[in-house]
Design an enzyme around this catalytic site. Structure first.
Site, PDB file in Angstrom:
ATOM      1  N   ASP A 468     -40.569 -67.321   1.673  1.00  0.00           N
ATOM      2  CA  ASP A 468     -40.917 -68.078   0.437  1.00  0.00           C
ATOM      3  C   ASP A 468     -42.480 -67.756  -0.058  1.00  0.00           C
ATOM      4  O   ASP A 468     -43.180 -66.810   0.827  1.00  0.00           O
ATOM      5  CB  ASP A 468     -40.880 -69.428   0.463  1.00  0.00           C
ATOM      6  CG  ASP A 468     -41.244 -70.213  -0.900  1.00  0.00           C
ATOM      7  OD1 ASP A 468     -40.841 -69.705  -1.873  1.00  0.00           O
ATOM      8  OD2 ASP A 468     -41.796 -71.218  -0.833  1.00  0.00           O
ATOM      9  N   THR A 470     -44.689 -69.392  -2.915  1.00  0.00           N
ATOM     10  CA  THR A 470     -45.424 -70.530  -3.224  1.00  0.00           C
ATOM     11  C   THR A 470     -45.556 -71.260  -2.345  1.00  0.00           C
ATOM     12  O   THR A 470     -44.750 -71.950  -1.497  1.00  0.00           O
ATOM     13  CB  THR A 470     -45.002 -71.160  -4.653  1.00  0.00           C
ATOM     14  OG1 THR A 470     -44.595 -70.293  -5.612  1.00  0.00           O
ATOM     15  CG2 THR A 470     -46.033 -72.255  -4.863  1.00  0.00           C
ATOM     16  N   LYS A 657     -50.385 -65.237 -26.269  1.00  0.00           N
ATOM     17  CA  LYS A 657     -51.057 -64.747 -25.026  1.00  0.00           C
ATOM     18  C   LYS A 657     -49.532 -64.328 -24.133  1.00  0.00           C
ATOM     19  O   LYS A 657     -48.752 -65.042 -24.344  1.00  0.00           O
ATOM     20  CB  LYS A 657     -51.749 -65.556 -24.151  1.00  0.00           C
ATOM     21  CG  LYS A 657     -51.112 -66.684 -23.612  1.00  0.00           C
ATOM     22  CD  LYS A 657     -52.288 -67.477 -22.752  1.00  0.00           C
ATOM     23  CE  LYS A 657     -51.245 -68.801 -22.189  1.00  0.00           C
ATOM     24  NZ  LYS A 657     -52.167 -69.748 -21.718  1.00  0.00           N
TER      25      LYS A 657
END
EC number: 7.6.2.1
Length: 1136
Positions: A468, A470, A657
C-alpha cells in the site's frame, strides 16, 4: 461520440490492400462529408476477429500477411492438454472441488441483489427481507468446529497416513507394537492444533461480539431508543455521534452542523486518512425539528448493493408536498459502514445492512494459509509412501506370496511406516513456534507480532511484494517545501522573506485605505522609494499567497474548549478564531499543507461554509469572500477552480490550480513552467500550478446563466458543463508553482533498494490518484531515476485496451503505472497477456484500486506465476489483499489496527520488513528445510535397518526394535539434538542484511528439493546398511547382542550426524548433544528386557559400537570437508 474520437494515429496508406486489412480493426470511413462514419471499434460485432488476431498488431502487422507474433493466450493452449496426465496430477482435485462448490451453491443459493425503496423510519414497509446487520468473522460454529479442524488436518496426506496407520493397530492381526507408540504423537499434534484454533476462534468471537453489541440511538415516533448494532434494520433512522462508527450504509438526512454538512473518516474503508465532506439531503436538513422526519411522507430509492465505494445513485422523494420534491442522491449524500463521524452529530436512514454493506462486500473471507515448504514436504511424503509400498511388495514377493500374503504385506507396511515419521509434524510445528518467538524478541524490530505461526518459512521464499502507499510507504504528512514565481524561488530556509512581504503588503493596504479592509493588490505608488524588482516581487508574492489561501476545498474546524459536549463548533457566531483550537480538514492532504503554509506566512483561513470564506491578515483584520462557484478536482480534469467575490471591493476573481499537464495549455505563454515542474518532480515534490483571471460582473453573469443551463441538461450533462467551464479557462495569469513533499516513512528508500537487490519485485497498489502515486514511486525510489515510466492510458473498451497493450509491449525495462478502471478492462479481455507483460516490469504502480481489486491482483500473480506473494498494508482497505497473499504483513499505523489484526505478521514500521525477510525469513526456511530432512533421515535409517534385518531372517515381518526403544529413539534419545537445528544459521544477520543478493538463492528452493532429499535417502541407506550388517557380523552368541550393538551405534550416529549438519554452533546445541547421550547411557540400566547389562559393560561392546559408528560417519565428514573446499556455497565465500 467518445468512440469516434481517434485513439491511435493511422498513417495514410497508398495501398488499398493495406486499408482492407486495417478494416478488420479500424472503421472504413470515407473521406467525403456524405460518407458514413462508423465507430472505430465495432466491438460487439468484431469480438471474434479480435480473438483470432495476435495481440502484437502494429501498423506493419496489419500490412504483412504473416505475423511472427505468437501471443495467443496460454489458457487456451492449456485447455487442450487436459488428458490422463492432467487428471492424475491435479485434475481429480479440481473435479472434486468443482463438485463441492456446485453442491454448496445448490444448498446456499445467493439471493439476487435488487434496487430498493426505503421509507423513512418504516422498516416494516420493506418489500423484501434484508440480511441482519451483524459482523461475523468466525470460521466455524459449535457444530462445525471439530469436523472443520479435523478436515483441515487430515486433508494433508502426511496426517491422513498417520491416522490410517494408528487405526490399523486396533486390528489384532496387524498389531506390531504398543498403541501409545502410534496414538501419543498423533494425539499430541491434534491437541495442539485444536487448542490453537479454539483460542483463535474465541478471540474472533469476542471481537465480533464487541462490534455487534455497540449501542446506537434509533429515532422512533416515541423518541430516541437504544438499539444494538446487530438489531439495526433497513429503514431505521439512526443517530450517530461524533467519533462513533457508522454501523451500516446510510443516506445522510440531517446534521447538527449549521452548514448542513459533516466530515467523516474513511481510513478503514479506502485507506486514506483525509476526512471526507458529506452533505445532508437539503429537504430533510431544512426541517425545523428532528421529530418532523416522522411528519413527512418520504422515501429513498437506492440502487442495488454493489462493491464500488466511490459511487452511488439514488433519489430522495417527498410525496406529501405539492408538487412532490425529488432530489438526486450521489456519493456525497452517503455514509458507508465502518467509517467514523469526525464532526457533529448525524442522522441517516439505513439502506444496506450486514453482508450488503460496501465494507463487507469488499472484504474477502480469510483462507487457511499453507506454506510452500509444507506443500513440498507433503510431496516428498507421497514419494516416501510409494517407496514404502514398493519395499513392502518386494519383501512379500521375495517371501514367495506364502500364506496370507496380504496380511504380511500390511504388516510390512506397518514395520516400515517409520519411513514417514510422525514426529515430522511435531518437530516442524514446534520449530515454527520457536521462529515466531525469535521474531517477537528481536530488539532490532520491536513491536513485531506473529499472528499466524504456521508460515514463518514463507518469509524466505517471496518473489512479489505488493504494498500500500498511504501510511505504509508514506507518513501521509504533507510539508510545503517550495514556491516558485518564475524569476525567484523560495525554499524552506527563505520562508521568512515571504512572511515579511505579506506583512508589508497588508500593512500598506491598510494605511492607504485609511483603516478600511480591502483585499486588492497594493498600489505600485506606495512603494516608489523601493527598487522596481522588489516592488514587483512583493505584489506577486501577495497575489500568489492570496490565491493559495482561497483556491481549495479546506474547512477550518474548531474543537470545543470545554470538551463537555464533545461536539465540534464552527465559531462564526462569536468570531473567536483562536489559533490553538483550529484544525484544517479536506479530502486532500496537499490542500491542508498549502493552507497551513499560508497561515505560517501570515494569511490565515479562519472560517468557511458552503457560500463564504473568511481570512485573517497578519494585523488581525478579517477579510470576507463570497464563494460564487466551486469546481472540484476530478481525475479527468486534474484541476480544481473557484470563483470568489471580495465583499469589500466587489471584485470577482476566478482562481484555478492543478497538475502542470492540465494547466500548461490554460495559462499565458511562459518559458519556465515546464522546466521547473521537472526539477521539482525529480526532487520528489508534488507540484501544483496556480493561476487566476479577473472577471467583470457582466462576464460572470453570462457564465452563470450558461453554467446553470448546462447543469439542467439531461443529455451529455458532464460534457456540456465541462465545455462551459473551459470557456473561462483561457489566457489565465500564471501566479506561481508550489511544491509539497509527502514525507516518506523512515528508511523507505534503503529498504526498497534492499528488497530489489534481493530479487523481490515490488508492486504498489493504492487508492490514491495517479499523479500522487507516480510522484511517490519516484521519491521513494521504487522507480529509479534512470528508468522510464509508462503511464497506461485510460481505456474503456476492448479495442482501446488492445492498442494500448501493443504500445506497452514495445517499451523495454520501464515501470508501469495503471489506474484501476483501465486494469479492470485489460483483465476482462487480455488477462494472461497483461499479467505476462506486467511481470516483466521492474516495478508496477496501480492507482485508484478498490480493496477487492487489490486482492484480485494478488490472486492473479499467484495463478499466473506460481510464485509466493507478500502483501503489506496498514488500513482496513488492505485487509482483503493481506488475506489473499501467501504472506500478509500489517503495519500498526494511524489508520488503526484492522490490517495489523488481520495479518499473519504485524510490524511497527515499513523498514522492519527488511530484517524480517533477510534474516528471519532466511533462517526459518533454512532451519525448517534442514530439520524436516533430518527427521526424515532419522526415519529412513531405522527403516533401512528393519529391511536388512527382515531380509537376513527369511523376510520375517518381525520388528527389530519394540516398545520403549522405538518411542525413546524418536523422543528423549535424539529429539533434543535434532530439534536444536532450529538454532542453526548459515549466515550472520549482519551479513544477510549487507548482502541481500543471498536471498535470491532461497526463492529457487534449493535447500529442500528432490535432489537434496535423494542425497539424504542415499545417506540413510548407506548408514542403515552399515549399522545393521556391522552388528550382524559382530554379534556373538545371542540375538540380543545385535539389538544392543546396532541400537547404540544408531543413537551415536544420529548425534554425530547432527554435529555434521550444524553450520554455526550454539551453546544449547552442545547441551542437547550431551543431554541426549546422558539420557541414553543412564537408561541402559533400566532396559533389562532389551539389553544384556553384563555385555554392554564390556570392552568388546565398546569397540564394536565405535567401529560401526566410525565407518558409518567418517566418510560423510570427509565428503563434507572436500565439498566445502572444492565447491563452497555463496555465503561461505562472503564469510571468508
Amino acid at each position: 461520440m467518445a468512440d469516434q474520437i481517434p485513439l491511435y494515429p493511422v498513417r495514410s496508406a497508398a495501398a488499398a490492400a493495406a486499408n482492407r486489412k486495417r478494416a478488420v480493426y479500424y472503421s472504413a470511413a470515407g473521406p467525403g462529408p456524405g460518407a458514413d462514419r462508423h465507430s472505430r471499434y465495432q466491438l460487439e460485432d468484431e469480438s471474434a476477429h479480435l480473438d483470432e488476431m495476435p495481440l502484437m498488431m502494429s501498423e506493419e502487422g496489419f500490412e504483412n500477411e504473416e505475423s511472427d507474433y505468437h501471443t495467443l493466450p496460454r489458457a487456451r493452449i492449456m485447455q487442450r492438454k487436459r488428458g490422463l496426465e492432467w487428471f492424475v496430477c491435479d485434475g481429480w482435485k479440481f473435479l472434486c472441488t468443482s463438485c463441492c462448490d456446485w453442491l454448496v451453491n445448490i444448498c446456499q443459493r445467493k439471493k439476487e441483489l435488487k434496487a430498493r425503496t426505503v421509507w423513512l423510519g418504516c422498516p416494516e414497509k420493506c418489500e423484501e427481507k434484508h440480511p441482519r446487520n451483524s459482523i461475523k468473522n468466525q470460521k466455524y460454529n459449535v457444530f462445525t468446529f471439530i469436523p472443520g479442524v479435523l478436515y483441515e488436518q487430515f486433508k494433508f496426506f502426511l496426517n491422513l497416513y498417520f491416522l490410517v496407520i494408528s487405526c490399523s493397530q486396533f486390528v489384532p492381526a496387524l498389531k506390531i507394537g504398543y498403541l501409545y507408540t502410534y496414538w501419543a504423537p498423533l494425539g499430541f499434534v491434534l491437541a495442539v492444533t485444536m487448542t490453537r484454533e479454539a483460542i483463535d476462534e474465541f478471540r474472533r468471537f469476542q471481537r465480533d461480539k464487541e462490534v455487534n453489541s455497540q449501542l446506537y440511538s434509533k429515532l422512533t415516533v416515541r423518541g430516541k431508543v437504544q438499539v444494538k448494532s446487530s438489531d439495526i434494520q433497513v429503514g431505521d433512522l439512526i443517530i450517530v455521534e461524533k467519533n462513533q462508527r457508522i454501523p451500516s450504509d446510510m443516506v445522510f438526512l440531517r446534521t447538527s452542523e449549521k452548514a448542513g454538512s459533516c466530515f467523516i473518516r474513511t481510513d478503514q474503508l479506502d485507506g486514506e486518512t483525509d476526512w471526507k465532506l458529506k452533505v445532508a439531503v437539503s429537504c430533510t436538513q431544512r426541517l425545523p425539528a428532528l421529530g418532523d422526519l416522522f411528519s413527512i411522507s418520504a422515501y429513498v430509492y437506492a440502487q442495488k448493493p454493489q462493491m464500488d465505494i466511490h459511487s452511488f445513485e439514488g433519489t430522495f422523494t417527498r410525496e406529501d408536498s405539492d408538487p412532490p420534491v425529488h432530489e438526486s442522491l450521489s456519493i456525497e449524500n452517503t455514509l458507508w459502514a465502518s467509517t467514523v463521524v469526525a464532526s457533529g452529530t448525524v442522522i441517516g436512514v439505513v439502506i444496506y445492512t450486514g453482508k450488503e454493506t460496501r465494507s463487507v462486500m469488499n472484504t474477502s473471507n480469510p483462507k487457511n494459509k499453507v506454506g510452500l515448504l509444507d506443500l513440498e514436504l507433503n510431496r516428498l511424503t507421497k514419494a516416501l509412501f510409494l517407496a514404502l509400498v514398493a519395499l513392502s511388495v518386494v519383501m512379500v514377493t521375495l517371501q514367495g506370496f506364502v500364506g496370507p500374503w496380504y496380511r504380511n504385506l500390511f504388516r510390512f507396511l506397518l514395520l516400515f511406516s517409520y519411513i514417514i515419521p510422525i514426529s515430522l509434524r511435531v518437530n516442524l510445528d514446534m520449530g515454527k513456534a520457536v521462529y515466531g518467538w525469535m521474531m517477537m524478541k528481536d530488539e532490532n524490530i520491536p513491536g513485531t507480532v506473529v499472528r499466524t505461526s504456521t508460515i514463518p518459512e514463507e518469509l524466505g521464499r517471496l518473489v512479489y511484494l505488493l504494498t500500500d502507499k498511504t501510511g505504509t510507504l508514506t507518513q501521509n504528512e504533507m510539508v510545503f517545501k517550495r514556491l516558485h514565481l518564475g524569476t525567484v524561488s523560495y525554499g524552506a530556509d527563505t520562508m521568512d522573506e515571504i512572511q515579511s512581504h505579506v506583512r508589508d503588503s497588508y500593512s500598506q493596504m491598510q494605511s492607504q485605505a485609511g483603516g478600511n479592509n480591502t483585499g486588492s493588490t497594493p498600489p505600485r505608488k506606495a512603494q516608489s522609494s523601493a527598487p522596481k524588482v522588489r516592488k514587483s516581487v512583493s505584489s506577486r508574492i501577495h497575489e500568489a499567497v492570496k490565491a493559495i489561501v482561497l483556491c481549495h476545498n479546506v474547512t477550518p474546524v474548531y474543537e470545543s474548549r470545554a470538551g463537555v459536549t464533545g461536539e465540534t463548533e464552527f465559531a462564526e457566531a462569536d468570531q473567536d478564531f483562536s489559533d490553538e483550537n483550529r484544525t484544517y480538514q479536506a479530502s486532500s492532504p496537499d490542500e491542508v499543507a498549502l493552507v497551513q503554509w499560508t497561515e505560517s506566512v501570515g494569511l490565515t483561513l479562519v472560517s468557511r461554509d458552503l457560500t463564504s470564506m473568511q481570512l485573517k491578515t497578519p494585523s488581525g483584520q478579517v477579510l470576507s469572500f463570497c464563494i460564487l462557484q466551486l469546481f472540484p478536482f476530478t481525475s479527468e480534469s486534474k484541476r480544481m477552480g473557484i470563483i470568489v467575490r471580495d465583499e469589500s471591493t466587489a471584485e470577482i476573481t476566478f482562481y484555478m490550480k492543478g497538475a502542470d499537464v492540465a494547466m500548461s495549455p490554460i495559462v499565458q505563454y511562459n518559458d519556465w513552467l515546464e522546466e521547473e515542474c521537472g526539477n521539482m518532480a525529480r526532487e520528489g515534490l508534488r507540484t501544483l500550478v496556480v493561476a487566476k483571471k479577473a472577471l467583470t460582473e457582466e462576464q460572470y453573469q453570462d457564465f452563470e446563466s450558461r453554467y446553470t443551463q448546462a447543469k439542467l441538461s439531461m443529455h451529455d450533462r458532464s460534457l456540456k458543463v465541462a465545455a462551459v467551464v473551459e470557456s473561462l479557462e483561457r489566457e489565465m495569469e500564471l501566479l506561481c508553482l508550489t511544491g509539497v513533499e509527502d514525507q516518506l516513512q523512515a528508511d523507505v528508500r534503503p529498504t526498497l533498494e534492499m528488497l530489489r537487490n534481493a530479487g523481490i519485485k515490488i508492486w504498489m497498489l493504492t487508492g490514491d490518484k495517479l499523479e500522487t502515486a507516480t510522484c511517490i514511486a519516484k521519491s521513494s525510489h521504487l522507480v529509479s531515476r534512470t528508468q522510464d515510466i509508462h503511464i497506461f492510458r485510460q481505456v474503456t473498451n476492448r479495442g482501446e485496451a488492445h492498442l494500448e497493450l501493443n504500445a506497452f509491449r514495445r517499451k523495454h525495462d520501464c515501470a508501469l503505472v495503471i489506474s484501476g478502471d483501465s486494469l479492470e478492462v485489460c483483465l476482462k479481455y487480455y488477462e494472461h497477456e497483461f499479467v505476462e507483460l506486467a511481470c516483466q516490469c521492474p516495478a508496477v504502480v496501480c492507482c485508484r484500486c478498490s480493496p477487492t481489486q487489490k486482492a484480485h491482483i494478488v490472486t492473479l500473480l499467484q495463478q499466473h506465476t506460481g510464485r509466493r506473494t507478500c502483501a503489506i498494508g496498514d488500513g482496513g482497505n488492505d485487509v482483503s489483499m493481506i488475506q489473499a497473499a501467501d504472506c500478509g504483513i500489517g503495519i500498526e499505523g494511524k489508520e488503526g489496527k484492522q490490517a495489523s489484526l488481520a495479518a499473519d505478521f504485524s510490524i511497527r514500521q515499513f523498514r522492519h520488513i527488511g530484517r524480517l525477510l533477510m534474516v528471519h525469513g532466511r533462517n526459518s526456511y533454512k532451519r525448517s528445510a534442514a530439520l524436516g530432512q533430518f527427521v526424515m533421515h532419522r526415519g529412513l535409517i531405522i527403516s533401512t535397518m528393519q529391511a536388512v534385518f527382515s531380509s537376513v531372517f527369511y523376510f520375517a515381518s518381525v520388528p527389530l526394535y519394540q516398545g520403549f526403544l522405538m518411542v525413546g529413539y524418536a523422543t528423549i534419545y535424539t529429539m533434543f539434538p535434532v530439534f536444536s537445528l532450529v538454532l542453526d544459521q548459515d549466515v550472520k544477520p549482519e551479513m544477510a542484511m549487507l548482502y541481500p543478493e543471498l536471498y535470491k538463492d532461497l526463492t529457487k528452493g534449493r535447500s529442500l528439493s528432490f535432489k537434496t532429499f535423494l542425497i539424504w535417502v542415499l545417506i540413510s541407506i548407506y548408514q542403515g546398511g552399515i549399522l545393521m550388517y556391522g552388528a550382524l557380523v559382530l554379534f556373538e552368541s545371542e540375538f540380543v547382542h545385535v539389538v544392543a550393538i546396532s541400537f547404540t551405534a544408531l543413537i551415536l550416529t544420529e548425534l554425530l550426524m547432527v554435529a555434521l549438519t550444524v553450520r554455526t554452533w550454539h551453546w544449547l546445541m552442545v547441551v542437547a548433544e550431551f543431554l541426549s547421550l546422558g539420557c541414553y547411557v543412564s537408561s541402559l540400566a533400566f532396559l533389562n528386557e532389551y539389553f544384556d547389562v553384563a555385555f554392554i559393560t564390556t570392552v568388546a561392546f565398546l569397540w564394536k559400537v565405535s567401529a560401526i559408528t566410525v565407518v558409518s560417519c567418517l566418510p560423510l565428514y570427509v565428503l563434507k570437508y572436500l565439498r566445502r573446499k572444492l565447491s563452497p556455497p555463496s555465503y561461505c565465500k562472503l564469510a571468508s
